[in-house]
Scaffold this motif. Sequence first.
Motif, PDB file in Angstrom:
ATOM      1  N   ARG A  12       2.305  16.806  -1.197  1.00  0.00           N
ATOM      2  CA  ARG A  12       1.031  17.141  -0.553  1.00  0.00           C
ATOM      3  C   ARG A  12       0.546  18.566  -0.775  1.00  0.00           C
ATOM      4  O   ARG A  12      -0.644  18.801  -0.882  1.00  0.00           O
ATOM      5  CB  ARG A  12       1.162  16.951   0.956  1.00  0.00           C
ATOM      6  CG  ARG A  12       1.249  15.512   1.354  1.00  0.00           C
ATOM      7  CD  ARG A  12       1.276  15.408   2.856  1.00  0.00           C
ATOM      8  NE  ARG A  12       1.468  14.038   3.268  1.00  0.00           N
ATOM      9  CZ  ARG A  12       0.899  13.496   4.322  1.00  0.00           C
ATOM     10  NH1 ARG A  12       0.129  14.210   5.097  1.00  0.00           N
ATOM     11  NH2 ARG A  12       1.119  12.244   4.620  1.00  0.00           N
ATOM     12  N   GLY A 142      12.071   8.686   6.132  1.00  0.00           N
ATOM     13  CA  GLY A 142      10.646   8.443   5.943  1.00  0.00           C
ATOM     14  C   GLY A 142      10.169   7.313   6.836  1.00  0.00           C
ATOM     15  O   GLY A 142      10.982   6.680   7.522  1.00  0.00           O
ATOM     16  N   SER A 143       8.852   7.095   6.841  1.00  0.00           N
ATOM     17  CA  SER A 143       8.237   6.064   7.696  1.00  0.00           C
ATOM     18  C   SER A 143       8.852   6.079   9.092  1.00  0.00           C
ATOM     19  O   SER A 143       9.251   5.034   9.629  1.00  0.00           O
ATOM     20  CB  SER A 143       8.391   4.679   7.065  1.00  0.00           C
ATOM     21  OG  SER A 143       7.784   4.666   5.812  1.00  0.00           O
ATOM     22  N   GLU A 145       7.631   6.369  11.957  1.00  0.00           N
ATOM     23  CA  GLU A 145       6.912   5.618  12.997  1.00  0.00           C
ATOM     24  C   GLU A 145       7.471   4.210  13.181  1.00  0.00           C
ATOM     25  O   GLU A 145       7.250   3.575  14.212  1.00  0.00           O
ATOM     26  CB  GLU A 145       5.416   5.539  12.655  1.00  0.00           C
ATOM     27  CG  GLU A 145       4.686   6.870  12.734  1.00  0.00           C
ATOM     28  CD  GLU A 145       4.841   7.732  11.493  1.00  0.00           C
ATOM     29  OE1 GLU A 145       5.551   7.301  10.550  1.00  0.00           O
ATOM     30  OE2 GLU A 145       4.263   8.826  11.450  1.00  0.00           O
ATOM     31  N   ASP A 158       8.039  13.925  14.763  1.00  0.00           N
ATOM     32  CA  ASP A 158       7.472  13.822  13.421  1.00  0.00           C
ATOM     33  C   ASP A 158       6.189  14.638  13.304  1.00  0.00           C
ATOM     34  O   ASP A 158       5.684  15.169  14.306  1.00  0.00           O
ATOM     35  CB  ASP A 158       7.195  12.351  13.092  1.00  0.00           C
ATOM     36  CG  ASP A 158       7.067  12.106  11.589  1.00  0.00           C
ATOM     37  OD1 ASP A 158       7.523  12.961  10.802  1.00  0.00           O
ATOM     38  OD2 ASP A 158       6.507  11.064  11.206  1.00  0.00           O
ATOM     39  N   VAL A 160       2.225  15.115  12.637  1.00  0.00           N
ATOM     40  CA  VAL A 160       0.944  14.430  12.770  1.00  0.00           C
ATOM     41  C   VAL A 160      -0.110  15.281  12.084  1.00  0.00           C
ATOM     42  O   VAL A 160      -0.225  16.479  12.347  1.00  0.00           O
ATOM     43  CB  VAL A 160       0.550  14.237  14.249  1.00  0.00           C
ATOM     44  CG1 VAL A 160      -0.835  13.623  14.342  1.00  0.00           C
ATOM     45  CG2 VAL A 160       1.552  13.354  14.941  1.00  0.00           C
ATOM     46  N   GLU A 161      -0.848  14.637  11.184  1.00  0.00           N
ATOM     47  CA  GLU A 161      -1.912  15.385  10.511  1.00  0.00           C
ATOM     48  C   GLU A 161      -3.254  14.853  11.012  1.00  0.00           C
ATOM     49  O   GLU A 161      -3.900  15.455  11.858  1.00  0.00           O
ATOM     50  CB  GLU A 161      -1.753  15.255   9.000  1.00  0.00           C
ATOM     51  CG  GLU A 161      -2.612  16.258   8.251  1.00  0.00           C
ATOM     52  CD  GLU A 161      -2.489  16.118   6.737  1.00  0.00           C
ATOM     53  OE1 GLU A 161      -1.677  15.322   6.257  1.00  0.00           O
ATOM     54  OE2 GLU A 161      -3.252  16.814   6.054  1.00  0.00           O
ATOM     55  N   THR A 162      -3.663  13.683  10.548  1.00  0.00           N
ATOM     56  CA  THR A 162      -4.931  13.110  11.016  1.00  0.00           C
ATOM     57  C   THR A 162      -4.726  12.288  12.290  1.00  0.00           C
ATOM     58  O   THR A 162      -5.685  12.003  13.004  1.00  0.00           O
ATOM     59  CB  THR A 162      -5.519  12.175   9.944  1.00  0.00           C
ATOM     60  OG1 THR A 162      -4.565  11.104   9.732  1.00  0.00           O
ATOM     61  CG2 THR A 162      -5.743  12.907   8.648  1.00  0.00           C
ATOM     62  N   GLY A 163      -3.500  11.845  12.521  1.00  0.00           N
ATOM     63  CA  GLY A 163      -3.212  11.002  13.685  1.00  0.00           C
ATOM     64  C   GLY A 163      -3.348   9.521  13.388  1.00  0.00           C
ATOM     65  O   GLY A 163      -3.066   8.679  14.230  1.00  0.00           O
ATOM     66  N   SER A 164      -3.761   9.182  12.155  1.00  0.00           N
ATOM     67  CA  SER A 164      -4.011   7.756  11.898  1.00  0.00           C
ATOM     68  C   SER A 164      -2.727   6.929  11.821  1.00  0.00           C
ATOM     69  O   SER A 164      -2.739   5.768  12.223  1.00  0.00           O
ATOM     70  CB  SER A 164      -4.898   7.547  10.680  1.00  0.00           C
ATOM     71  OG  SER A 164      -4.483   8.322   9.631  1.00  0.00           O
ATOM     72  N   THR A 165      -1.632   7.500  11.356  1.00  0.00           N
ATOM     73  CA  THR A 165      -0.388   6.704  11.305  1.00  0.00           C
ATOM     74  C   THR A 165       0.048   6.330  12.721  1.00  0.00           C
ATOM     75  O   THR A 165       0.431   5.183  12.982  1.00  0.00           O
ATOM     76  CB  THR A 165       0.743   7.466  10.584  1.00  0.00           C
ATOM     77  OG1 THR A 165       0.244   7.982   9.354  1.00  0.00           O
ATOM     78  CG2 THR A 165       1.930   6.564  10.291  1.00  0.00           C
TER      79      THR A 165
HETATM   80  C1  PRP Z   1       3.935  12.060   7.202  1.00  0.00           C
HETATM   81  C2  PRP Z   1       4.466  11.973   8.613  1.00  0.00           C
HETATM   82  C3  PRP Z   1       3.671  10.848   9.206  1.00  0.00           C
HETATM   83  C4  PRP Z   1       2.326  10.983   8.503  1.00  0.00           C
HETATM   84  C5  PRP Z   1       1.346  11.661   9.412  1.00  0.00           C
HETATM   85  O1  PRP Z   1       4.592  11.127   6.431  1.00  0.00           O
HETATM   86  O2  PRP Z   1       5.858  11.749   8.626  1.00  0.00           O
HETATM   87  O3  PRP Z   1       4.268   9.624   8.920  1.00  0.00           O
HETATM   88  O4  PRP Z   1       2.539  11.764   7.338  1.00  0.00           O
HETATM   89  O5  PRP Z   1       0.062  11.758   8.834  1.00  0.00           O
HETATM   90  P1  PRP Z   1      -1.250  11.288   9.597  1.00  0.00           P
HETATM   91  O6  PRP Z   1      -1.211  11.869  10.999  1.00  0.00           O
HETATM   92  O7  PRP Z   1      -2.362  11.886   8.779  1.00  0.00           O
HETATM   93  O8  PRP Z   1      -1.292   9.804   9.616  1.00  0.00           O
HETATM   94  P2  PRP Z   1       4.479  11.081   4.846  1.00  0.00           P
HETATM   95  O9  PRP Z   1       3.213  10.420   4.458  1.00  0.00           O
HETATM   96  O10 PRP Z   1       4.646  12.465   4.306  1.00  0.00           O
HETATM   97  O11 PRP Z   1       5.663  10.177   4.354  1.00  0.00           O
HETATM   98  P3  PRP Z   1       6.944   9.547   5.046  1.00  0.00           P
HETATM   99  O12 PRP Z   1       6.458   8.613   6.122  1.00  0.00           O
HETATM  100  O13 PRP Z   1       7.660   8.827   3.973  1.00  0.00           O
HETATM  101  O14 PRP Z   1       7.745  10.677   5.628  1.00  0.00           O
END
Ligand code: PRP
Length: 211
Positions: A12, A142-143, A145, A158, A160-165
């Motif tokens: 990223r 990873g993943s 959530e 973990d 949180v960037e946009t919060g969408s996950t």
């Molecule tokens: C990161 C983090 C969350 C997601 C958050 O994972 O671990 O899963 O991004 O982003 P969001 O708030 O914008 O949805 P990443 O995509 O780096 O990969 P990973 O799940 O394999 O760790």
Amino acid sequence: MRYLTFAVAKGRLAKKTFELFEQIGIESNMEQKSRKLIFTNEDLKLKFFLAKASDVPTYVEYGVADIGFVGKDTIQEEKKNLYEVLDLGFGRCKMVVAGLKTMQEPYHKNALIRVATKYPNIARDYFYNGKNQKVDIIKLNGSIELAPLVGLSDVIVDIVETGSTLKENGLIIFEHICDLSARMVVNRVSLKMENDRISNIIENLKTLYSQ
Ligand code: PRP
């Protein structure tokens, strides 16, 4: 003149980091799509390599890279002996505790909980030192959530960037641990030995933010 070497976290932050170099007149010669790992600028005697984010602090601590560009999350997790010299202002996100709504009450009642995370050191610091709370930490890669959804853990620690996950998986934030962004780190010896060149880069990067 010796080479000044930069370790850049893959993924990223990489693209934005190389854009920053360009903005301060440093041509990294990086080919985005190639599998090549090391790029050289012979005129300026600079070397650049891409490494897995979690390895960047290691390369800088050992001095094989004088300078590293990596997220604050990785710096905090890896606990290496290096100088963090600059907040680069991009890659902004936050570290949180999150979980399913049904867990919010037990969580705040201080029950012994299971925490899944890619960041066991950050989670340990937060619960054991910050909150004086004993928890079980489960390290995942990873993943994250997924863990509370399938019953592996009660909560996650973990990013949180946009919060969408979180949203798309029905999870909510319980607590905010800290704010994060991309940082420039420097090897302790390099900062002394190459002070002029490194200070120059820091000053140039700083001028980008004041524009
Ligand atoms: C990161 C983090 C969350 C997601 C958050 O994972 O671990 O899963 O991004 O982003 P969001 O708030 O914008 O949805 P990443 O995509 O780096 O990969 P990973 O799940 O394999 O760790």
